[in-house]
Scaffold this motif. Structure first.
Motif, PDB file in Angstrom:
ATOM      1  N   VAL A   2       0.857  -1.185   0.000  1.00 19.38           N
ATOM      2  CA  VAL A   2       0.000   0.000   0.000  1.00 19.38           C
ATOM      3  C   VAL A   2       0.893   1.235   0.000  1.00 19.38           C
ATOM      4  CG1 VAL A   2      -2.009  -1.025   1.130  1.00 19.38           C
ATOM      5  CG2 VAL A   2      -0.207  -0.007   2.520  1.00 19.38           C
ATOM      6  N   ARG A   3       0.435   2.246  -0.714  1.00 18.34           N
ATOM      7  CA  ARG A   3       1.058   3.576  -0.658  1.00 18.34           C
ATOM      8  C   ARG A   3       0.002   4.498  -0.062  1.00 18.34           C
ATOM      9  NH1 ARG A   3       2.253   3.930  -5.377  1.00 18.34           N
ATOM     10  NH2 ARG A   3       4.534   3.778  -5.492  1.00 18.34           N
ATOM     11  N   LEU A   4       0.317   5.125   1.049  1.00 18.76           N
ATOM     12  CA  LEU A   4      -0.648   5.933   1.784  1.00 18.76           C
ATOM     13  C   LEU A   4      -0.664   7.347   1.215  1.00 18.76           C
ATOM     14  CD1 LEU A   4       0.543   4.619   5.236  1.00 18.76           C
ATOM     15  CD2 LEU A   4      -1.497   3.875   3.995  1.00 18.76           C
ATOM     16  N   VAL A   5      -1.836   7.821   0.811  1.00 16.23           N
ATOM     17  CA  VAL A   5      -1.933   9.146   0.204  1.00 16.23           C
ATOM     18  C   VAL A   5      -2.992   9.970   0.926  1.00 16.23           C
ATOM     19  CG1 VAL A   5      -1.167   8.306  -2.046  1.00 16.23           C
ATOM     20  CG2 VAL A   5      -3.608   8.442  -1.557  1.00 16.23           C
ATOM     21  N   SER A   6      -2.782  11.282   0.910  1.00 14.36           N
ATOM     22  CA  SER A   6      -3.717  12.214   1.533  1.00 14.36           C
ATOM     23  C   SER A   6      -4.688  12.747   0.485  1.00 14.36           C
ATOM     24  CB  SER A   6      -2.943  13.372   2.170  1.00 14.36           C
ATOM     25  OG  SER A   6      -2.413  14.223   1.156  1.00 14.36           O
ATOM     26  N   SER A   7      -5.566  13.641   0.925  1.00 16.88           N
ATOM     27  CA  SER A   7      -6.518  14.262   0.004  1.00 16.88           C
ATOM     28  C   SER A   7      -5.913  15.463  -0.719  1.00 16.88           C
ATOM     29  CB  SER A   7      -7.779  14.698   0.760  1.00 16.88           C
ATOM     30  OG  SER A   7      -7.441  15.574   1.829  1.00 16.88           O
ATOM     31  N   PRO A  27      -3.061   5.179 -12.665  1.00 17.26           N
ATOM     32  CA  PRO A  27      -2.445   4.315 -13.675  1.00 17.26           C
ATOM     33  C   PRO A  27      -1.004   3.943 -13.355  1.00 17.26           C
ATOM     34  CG  PRO A  27      -3.704   6.050 -14.738  1.00 17.26           C
ATOM     35  CD  PRO A  27      -3.696   6.374 -13.270  1.00 17.26           C
ATOM     36  N   HIS A  28      -0.266   4.880 -12.743  1.00 17.73           N
ATOM     37  CA  HIS A  28       1.148   4.619 -12.458  1.00 17.73           C
ATOM     38  C   HIS A  28       1.386   4.160 -11.023  1.00 17.73           C
ATOM     39  CE1 HIS A  28       0.321   8.620 -11.023  1.00 17.73           C
ATOM     40  NE2 HIS A  28       1.509   8.733 -10.460  1.00 17.73           N
ATOM     41  N   GLN A  29       0.334   4.168 -10.190  1.00 17.41           N
ATOM     42  CA  GLN A  29       0.479   3.782  -8.785  1.00 17.41           C
ATOM     43  C   GLN A  29      -0.767   3.025  -8.323  1.00 17.41           C
ATOM     44  OE1 GLN A  29       1.316   7.538  -6.816  1.00 17.41           O
ATOM     45  NE2 GLN A  29       3.509   7.389  -7.224  1.00 17.41           N
ATOM     46  N   PRO A  79      -1.324  -0.171 -17.713  1.00 15.91           N
ATOM     47  CA  PRO A  79      -1.044   0.052 -16.284  1.00 15.91           C
ATOM     48  C   PRO A  79      -0.245  -1.103 -15.686  1.00 15.91           C
ATOM     49  CG  PRO A  79      -3.342   0.527 -16.791  1.00 15.91           C
ATOM     50  CD  PRO A  79      -2.762  -0.148 -18.001  1.00 15.91           C
ATOM     51  N   PRO A  80       0.775  -0.792 -14.894  1.00 13.71           N
ATOM     52  CA  PRO A  80       1.564  -1.850 -14.262  1.00 13.71           C
ATOM     53  C   PRO A  80       0.795  -2.488 -13.115  1.00 13.71           C
ATOM     54  CG  PRO A  80       2.268   0.280 -13.453  1.00 13.71           C
ATOM     55  CD  PRO A  80       1.236   0.554 -14.514  1.00 13.71           C
ATOM     56  N   THR A  81       1.179  -3.693 -12.769  1.00 14.85           N
ATOM     57  CA  THR A  81       0.560  -4.354 -11.619  1.00 14.85           C
ATOM     58  C   THR A  81       1.159  -3.868 -10.310  1.00 14.85           C
ATOM     59  OG1 THR A  81       2.128  -6.184 -11.831  1.00 14.85           O
ATOM     60  CG2 THR A  81       0.003  -6.425 -12.937  1.00 14.85           C
ATOM     61  N   ASP A  82       2.378  -3.292 -10.370  1.00 20.18           N
ATOM     62  CA  ASP A  82       3.069  -2.824  -9.171  1.00 20.18           C
ATOM     63  C   ASP A  82       3.805  -1.524  -9.469  1.00 20.18           C
ATOM     64  OD1 ASP A  82       2.750  -5.351  -7.437  1.00 20.18           O
ATOM     65  OD2 ASP A  82       3.749  -6.136  -9.222  1.00 20.18           O
ATOM     66  N   LEU A 130       7.806   4.025  -7.990  1.00 22.14           N
ATOM     67  CA  LEU A 130       7.589   4.759  -9.234  1.00 22.14           C
ATOM     68  C   LEU A 130       6.963   6.102  -8.882  1.00 22.14           C
ATOM     69  CD1 LEU A 130       7.994   4.257 -12.272  1.00 22.14           C
ATOM     70  CD2 LEU A 130       5.628   3.464 -12.370  1.00 22.14           C
ATOM     71  N   GLY A 131       7.654   7.183  -9.247  1.00 24.00           N
ATOM     72  CA  GLY A 131       7.228   8.516  -8.839  1.00 24.00           C
ATOM     73  C   GLY A 131       6.126   9.100  -9.705  1.00 24.00           C
ATOM     74  N   GLU A 132       5.760  10.337  -9.373  1.00 27.23           N
ATOM     75  CA  GLU A 132       4.743  11.055 -10.133  1.00 27.23           C
ATOM     76  C   GLU A 132       5.299  11.475 -11.496  1.00 27.23           C
ATOM     77  OE1 GLU A 132       1.722  11.395  -9.276  1.00 27.23           O
ATOM     78  OE2 GLU A 132       1.710  11.006  -7.119  1.00 27.23           O
ATOM     79  N   PRO A 133       4.436  11.712 -12.484  1.00 25.63           N
ATOM     80  CA  PRO A 133       4.924  12.158 -13.797  1.00 25.63           C
ATOM     81  C   PRO A 133       5.719  13.457 -13.679  1.00 25.63           C
ATOM     82  CG  PRO A 133       2.607  11.522 -13.910  1.00 25.63           C
ATOM     83  CD  PRO A 133       2.970  11.539 -12.457  1.00 25.63           C
ATOM     84  N   PHE A 134       6.869  13.480 -14.334  1.00 27.24           N
ATOM     85  CA  PHE A 134       7.746  14.649 -14.320  1.00 27.24           C
ATOM     86  C   PHE A 134       7.309  15.579 -15.444  1.00 27.24           C
ATOM     87  CE2 PHE A 134      12.244  16.370 -15.030  1.00 27.24           C
ATOM     88  CZ  PHE A 134      12.148  17.249 -13.964  1.00 27.24           C
ATOM     89  N   GLU A 135       7.045  16.837 -15.096  1.00 28.31           N
ATOM     90  CA  GLU A 135       6.439  17.752 -16.072  1.00 28.31           C
ATOM     91  C   GLU A 135       7.347  18.039 -17.260  1.00 28.31           C
ATOM     92  OE1 GLU A 135       7.651  21.876 -13.716  1.00 28.31           O
ATOM     93  OE2 GLU A 135       5.566  21.197 -13.749  1.00 28.31           O
ATOM     94  N   VAL A 136       8.664  17.884 -17.098  1.00 29.38           N
ATOM     95  CA  VAL A 136       9.583  18.212 -18.190  1.00 29.38           C
ATOM     96  C   VAL A 136       9.478  17.212 -19.340  1.00 29.38           C
ATOM     97  CG1 VAL A 136      12.013  18.463 -18.838  1.00 29.38           C
ATOM     98  CG2 VAL A 136      11.180  19.429 -16.680  1.00 29.38           C
TER      99      VAL A 136
END
Length: 228
Positions: free
Chosen positions: A31-36, A72-74, A127-130, A202-208
């Motif tokens: 699990v990856r814990l995320v806020s609102s 999709p990425h997480q 989408p990846p499984t992990d 796997l991090g968030e999409p990089f805007e560059v």
């Protein structure tokens, strides 16, 4: 949903806050814990434990969650409830070793390939499984580099089943340990009888460039005497 107990395996930097993830103690996986917050970043008001401390890797903690909120990425993301987190165990007992052992990633590819990044568009289409993985590298060394903006960056160069990775480190404890290292590569020594244990995220999409980068979210050694 009720609170779940997890084995914390990452408390890493993210956009001025933290990204915290781990394995469910009931065997339910990552699990990856995320806020609102718009990007899910965690701040102290979200993650401080009932004893006032921060979650540390290999803590067993109880976390109140609302519901899964995969991206999709997480795919492992779960939304937190605004309630206190509780520390259940520190240090962790050896009985947790099988949980780590059963979730070790042993293949050369991380999240589908051996590159250091994945285009977000590809993740949407397939989408990846992990997006979290626990690995014991075959070898590793620290690399300190200066970016084009003359900012210091800590990286880890490691091999996994023959693949060579060179990934940015977002583990604040590791960055602090290596803060005095000069630019260049440095050996990474692990105490005798222990193994290096990495959590890769796997991090968030990089805007560059629109890619999601693979990150070393946690660097620790297995406790002495544990068989993993």
């Amino acid at each position: 949903m009720p609170a779940i107990e997890i084995l914390c395996l990452a408390n890493s930097r993210k956009h001025g806050g933290r990204c915290i993830g781990g394995l469910r103690m009931d065997g339910g996986g990552w699990v990856r814990l995320v806020s609102s917050e718009p990007d899910g970043t965690l701040y102290p008001r979200h993650y401080l434990l009932d004893d006032g401390s921060e979650p540390q890797p290999l803590d067993r903690i109880a976390v109140p969650i609302a519901h899964p909120c995969p991206k999709p990425h997480q795919p492992e993301n779960v939304l937190l409830l605004p309630q206190p987190w509780r520390l259940r165990e520190r240090p962790l007992r050896r009985s947790a070793a099988p949980l780590l052992r059963n979730h070790l990633h042993r293949e050369r590819n991380l999240f589908g390939d051996a590159a250091d990044r994945i285009p977000y568009e590809r993740l949407v289409a397939q989408p990846p499984t992990d997006s979290l993985a626990l690995v014991i590298p075959d070898s590793a060394r620290v690399r300190i580099r200066l970016t084009s903006a003359d900012r210091r960056q800590t990286r880890l160069v490691f091999t996994l089943a023959g693949a060579v990775y060179d990934l940015a480190v977002t583990d604040p404890a590791a960055e602090a340990r290596w803060a005095d290292l000069a630019p260049g590569e440095h050996p990474l020594r692990v105490p005798l009888g222990q193994k290096l244990l990495l959590t890769i995220s796997l991090g968030e999409p990089f805007e560059v460039d629109g890619c999601c980068y693979k990150l070393v979210a946690s660097i620790l050694s297995t406790p002495a005497g544990w068989w993993i």
